[in-house]
Design an enzyme around this catalytic site. Structure first.
Site, mmCIF file in Angstrom:
data_model
loop_
_atom_site.group_PDB
_atom_site.id
_atom_site.type_symbol
_atom_site.label_atom_id
_atom_site.label_comp_id
_atom_site.label_asym_id
_atom_site.label_seq_id
_atom_site.Cartn_x
_atom_site.Cartn_y
_atom_site.Cartn_z
ATOM 1 N N HIS A 149 -7.705 9.237 -2.175
ATOM 2 C CA HIS A 149 -6.773 9.313 -0.827
ATOM 3 C C HIS A 149 -8.034 10.078 0.089
ATOM 4 C CE1 HIS A 149 -2.704 9.234 0.850
ATOM 5 N NE2 HIS A 149 -3.698 8.729 1.909
ATOM 6 N N LYS A 200 2.427 -1.022 8.862
ATOM 7 C CA LYS A 200 3.803 -0.643 8.553
ATOM 8 C C LYS A 200 4.759 -1.035 9.440
ATOM 9 C CE LYS A 200 7.063 2.846 8.918
ATOM 10 N NZ LYS A 200 7.571 3.291 9.797
ATOM 11 N N ASP A 246 0.856 -1.208 0.066
ATOM 12 C CA ASP A 246 0.038 -0.050 -0.122
ATOM 13 C C ASP A 246 1.005 1.321 0.150
ATOM 14 O OD1 ASP A 246 -2.910 0.884 0.986
ATOM 15 O OD2 ASP A 246 -1.309 2.180 1.796
ATOM 16 N N ARG A 249 9.872 -7.454 12.810
ATOM 17 C CA ARG A 249 8.212 -6.726 12.857
ATOM 18 C C ARG A 249 7.334 -7.087 11.702
ATOM 19 N NH1 ARG A 249 8.972 -0.928 16.023
ATOM 20 N NH2 ARG A 249 9.342 -1.876 18.042
ATOM 21 N N TYR A 299 2.880 10.022 -0.120
ATOM 22 C CA TYR A 299 3.648 9.387 0.764
ATOM 23 C C TYR A 299 5.372 9.804 0.137
ATOM 24 C CZ TYR A 299 -0.114 6.261 2.624
ATOM 25 O OH TYR A 299 -1.029 6.093 3.082
ATOM 26 N N LYS A 323 -2.757 6.089 -4.295
ATOM 27 C CA LYS A 323 -3.908 6.808 -4.068
ATOM 28 C C LYS A 323 -3.595 8.108 -4.684
ATOM 29 C CE LYS A 323 -3.898 4.642 0.362
ATOM 30 N NZ LYS A 323 -2.416 4.445 1.074
HETATM 31 N N1 LIG Z 1 -5.590 6.076 3.528
HETATM 32 C C1 LIG Z 1 -5.046 6.816 4.565
HETATM 33 O O1 LIG Z 1 -5.376 8.044 4.780
HETATM 34 C C2 LIG Z 1 -3.996 6.237 5.435
HETATM 35 C C3 LIG Z 1 -3.694 7.076 6.275
HETATM 36 C C4 LIG Z 1 -2.578 6.460 7.265
HETATM 37 C C5 LIG Z 1 -2.038 5.332 6.991
HETATM 38 N N2 LIG Z 1 -2.354 4.556 5.758
HETATM 39 C C6 LIG Z 1 -1.720 3.457 5.462
HETATM 40 O O2 LIG Z 1 -1.800 2.472 6.558
HETATM 41 C C7 LIG Z 1 -0.580 1.907 6.789
HETATM 42 C C8 LIG Z 1 -0.427 1.605 8.234
HETATM 43 O O3 LIG Z 1 -0.605 2.846 8.948
HETATM 44 P P1 LIG Z 1 0.590 3.670 9.999
HETATM 45 O O4 LIG Z 1 1.818 3.427 9.117
HETATM 46 O O5 LIG Z 1 0.213 4.986 10.173
HETATM 47 O O6 LIG Z 1 0.505 2.956 11.289
HETATM 48 P P2 LIG Z 1 0.489 1.503 12.024
HETATM 49 O O7 LIG Z 1 0.719 0.577 10.815
HETATM 50 O O8 LIG Z 1 -0.807 1.377 12.539
HETATM 51 O O9 LIG Z 1 1.611 1.540 13.098
HETATM 52 C C9 LIG Z 1 3.113 1.436 12.483
HETATM 53 C C10 LIG Z 1 3.831 1.793 13.753
HETATM 54 O O10 LIG Z 1 3.838 0.775 14.577
HETATM 55 C C11 LIG Z 1 4.945 0.239 14.866
HETATM 56 N N3 LIG Z 1 5.108 -1.341 14.626
HETATM 57 C C12 LIG Z 1 4.468 -2.115 13.762
HETATM 58 N N4 LIG Z 1 4.454 -3.479 13.871
HETATM 59 C C13 LIG Z 1 4.935 -3.278 15.105
HETATM 60 C C14 LIG Z 1 5.245 -4.595 16.164
HETATM 61 N N5 LIG Z 1 4.932 -5.984 15.667
HETATM 62 N N6 LIG Z 1 5.614 -4.318 17.285
HETATM 63 C C15 LIG Z 1 5.946 -3.027 17.812
HETATM 64 N N7 LIG Z 1 5.607 -2.093 16.871
HETATM 65 C C16 LIG Z 1 5.336 -2.123 15.708
HETATM 66 C C17 LIG Z 1 5.840 0.654 13.681
HETATM 67 O O11 LIG Z 1 7.310 0.903 14.190
HETATM 68 P P3 LIG Z 1 8.555 0.688 13.154
HETATM 69 O O12 LIG Z 1 8.181 1.183 12.089
HETATM 70 O O13 LIG Z 1 9.574 1.465 14.090
HETATM 71 O O14 LIG Z 1 8.834 -0.702 12.795
HETATM 72 C C18 LIG Z 1 5.366 1.935 13.462
HETATM 73 O O15 LIG Z 1 5.786 2.938 14.423
HETATM 74 C C19 LIG Z 1 0.484 3.075 6.275
HETATM 75 O O16 LIG Z 1 1.680 2.938 6.197
HETATM 76 C C20 LIG Z 1 -0.216 3.513 5.023
HETATM 77 O O17 LIG Z 1 -0.124 2.439 4.083
HETATM 78 C C21 LIG Z 1 -3.371 5.295 5.268
#
Ligand SMILES: NC(=O)c1ccc[n+]([C@@H]2O[C@H](COP(=O)([O-])OP(=O)(O)OC[C@H]3O[C@@H](n4cnc5c(N)ncnc54)[C@H](OP(=O)(O)O)[C@@H]3O)[C@@H](O)[C@H]2O)c1
Length: 282
Positions: A109, A233, A46, A239, A51, A76
Site C-alpha cells: 500500500h 468511488k 479495489d 453515480r 480501509y 493492499k
Molecule cells: N493506493 C492508495 O493509497 C489510495 C489512496 C486513496 C484512494 N485509493 C483508491 O482509490 C479509490 C478512489 O479514490 P477516492 O475514493 O479517494 O476518491 P475519488 O474516487 O476521486 O472521489 C470520490 C468522491 O467523488 C464523489 N463522486 C464520485 N462519482 C461522482 C459523480 N459521478 N458525480 C459527483 N460526485 C461523484 C464521491 O461522492 P459519493 O461517495 O457521495 O458518491 C466521493 O465523494 C478509493 O476508493 C480507493 O479504492 C487508493
C-alpha cells in the site's frame, strides 16, 4: 457499454480499466455498495486492509452472484505489516476476510520510507512467494516513487505489474507516470476525481454544460484517454453507473487541453506524499 475495457498489466495479464474504489466506505456499507457496483457492470473491486472493510467487500462479492473467475479483486498490504512474517499473515487474513482463496492483485500500500525499518525488497519477496503459491495472481506497488521501483528492479526480483498512484487533472503526476511506464509497469490512478473536488470545478462544470457529458464522465474520460486504470468511488447506484459509462466518452482535444490546464502540481495533492506517509496512517 455492459462490459469493461481491459488494459494489459506489466506482467502480461489483463486488468479491467475501470474498477470500483472502496476507500472511506465503512464495512457495514461495503456489502451493498460492492454488490450494486457489480450489478452496474464493474468487475474490478479495489479494497485495502487499511480501509477496514474487507469483510463487507467479500460479502458484496459473494452476494453479487457473479462467478469468481469473472471478478478482479485487489487488496493492499497495510503499513504495520511489512516485516516478512507479518506480511504473510496479513495476506492470509485478507483472504479469510474477503472469503477468497486468491486475489487477482495484491499491492504494497505505502512504502512509508521515514519509519519503515524493513527493507522494501524483503516485503516484496513475500508477495513474490505468495504469487508462486497461487495466493495472488499479480503483485504490484502502490504509492511507489522512482527510488522504490528502482530498489525492486535492482534486486532482480520480478517487477510490480502496476503502480497505483494519485493522479487527476490537478496532480497529473506526469514524471512518475513516465518513469513507471519506462519500467514496463502499468499505472493506476487513485482518487481519480480528486476525492470529489473536481466535480464542482468551474472548468469541468462549464464543459459539462457545453457538451452535455456528466461531470464524472468528463474527469474519468481524461484518465481513460491516457490508458490509465481508474478506480472511482461513488455511493449511489446512479453515480456508479455514470462513472462506469465514461468508457463510452471520447473528449475533444480542446477539452483534454482544458482539463490539463487545471494543473496545480503539489498544491493539488489530496492525500499524503509517499515520502511523508506514516506507519499508522494519515
Ligand atoms: N493506493 C492508495 O493509497 C489510495 C489512496 C486513496 C484512494 N485509493 C483508491 O482509490 C479509490 C478512489 O479514490 P477516492 O475514493 O479517494 O476518491 P475519488 O474516487 O476521486 O472521489 C470520490 C468522491 O467523488 C464523489 N463522486 C464520485 N462519482 C461522482 C459523480 N459521478 N458525480 C459527483 N460526485 C461523484 C464521491 O461522492 P459519493 O461517495 O457521495 O458518491 C466521493 O465523494 C478509493 O476508493 C480507493 O479504492 C487508493
Amino acid at each position: 457499454m455492459a462490459t469493461t475495457r481491459s488494459v494489459v498489466m506489466g506482467d502480461g495479464l489483463s486488468i479491467p480499466q475501470i474498477g470500483f474504489g472502496t476507500y472511506k466506505m465503512p464495512d457495514p456499507d461495503a456489502e451493498a455498495a460492492v454488490a450494486t457496483a457489480i450489478e452496474v457492470g464493474y468487475r474490478h473491486i479495489d479494497t485495502a486492509t487499511m480501509y477496514g472493510n474487507e469483510i463487507g467487500v467479500g460479502r458484496g462479492l459473494a452476494v453479487s452472484g457473479v462467478p469468481r473467475e469473472d471478478l478482479f479483486v485487489v487488496s493492499k498490504l497495510n503499513n504495520p505489516d511489512h516485516e516478512p512474517n507479518d506480511a504473510r499473515a496479513a495476506l492470509e487474513r485478507t483472504l479469510t476476510d474477503l472469503a477468497l482463496d486468491r486475489l487477482d492483485l495484491y499491492l504494497v500500500h505505502w512504502p512509508y520510507p521515514e519509519e519503515n525499518t524493513t527493507p522494501l525488497v524483503d516485503t516484496w519477496n513475500v508477495l513474490v512467494e505468495a504469487q508462486k503459491e497461487g495466493l495472488v495472481t499479480s503483485i504490484g506497488m502502490s504509492n511507489g516513487e522512482p527510488e522504490h521501483l528502482r530498489e525492486i528492479r535492482d534486486s532482480g526480483l520480478p517487477m510490480p505489474a502496476v503502480n497505483q498512484i494519485e493522479i487527476h487533472p490537478y496532480l497529473p503526476n506526469s514524471d512518475l507516470v513516465k518513469f513507471t511506464r519506462s519500467l514496463g509497469i502499468t499505472v493506476e490512478s487513485w482518487s481519480p476525481i480528486a476525492r470529489g473536488q473536481l466535480v464542482t470545478d468551474p472548468v469541468v462544470v462549464a464543459m459539462s454544460e457545453e457538451t452535455g457529458i456528466p461531470v464524472g464522465q468528463i474527469i474519468l474520460a481524461w484518465h481513460l484517454a491516457q490508458d490509465l486504470v481508474v478506480i472511482p468511488k461513488a455511493s449511489s447506484k446512479a453515480r456508479m453507473a455514470e462513472n462506469f459509462a465514461s468508457q463510452d466518452v471520447t473528449l475533444s482535444p480542446e477539452n483534454i487541453a482544458a482539463l490539463d490546464g487545471l494543473y496545480k502540481g503539489e498544491a493539488g495533492r489530496t492525500g499524503k506524499h509517499p515520502s511523508t506517509m506514516k506507519r499508522f496512517g494519515e
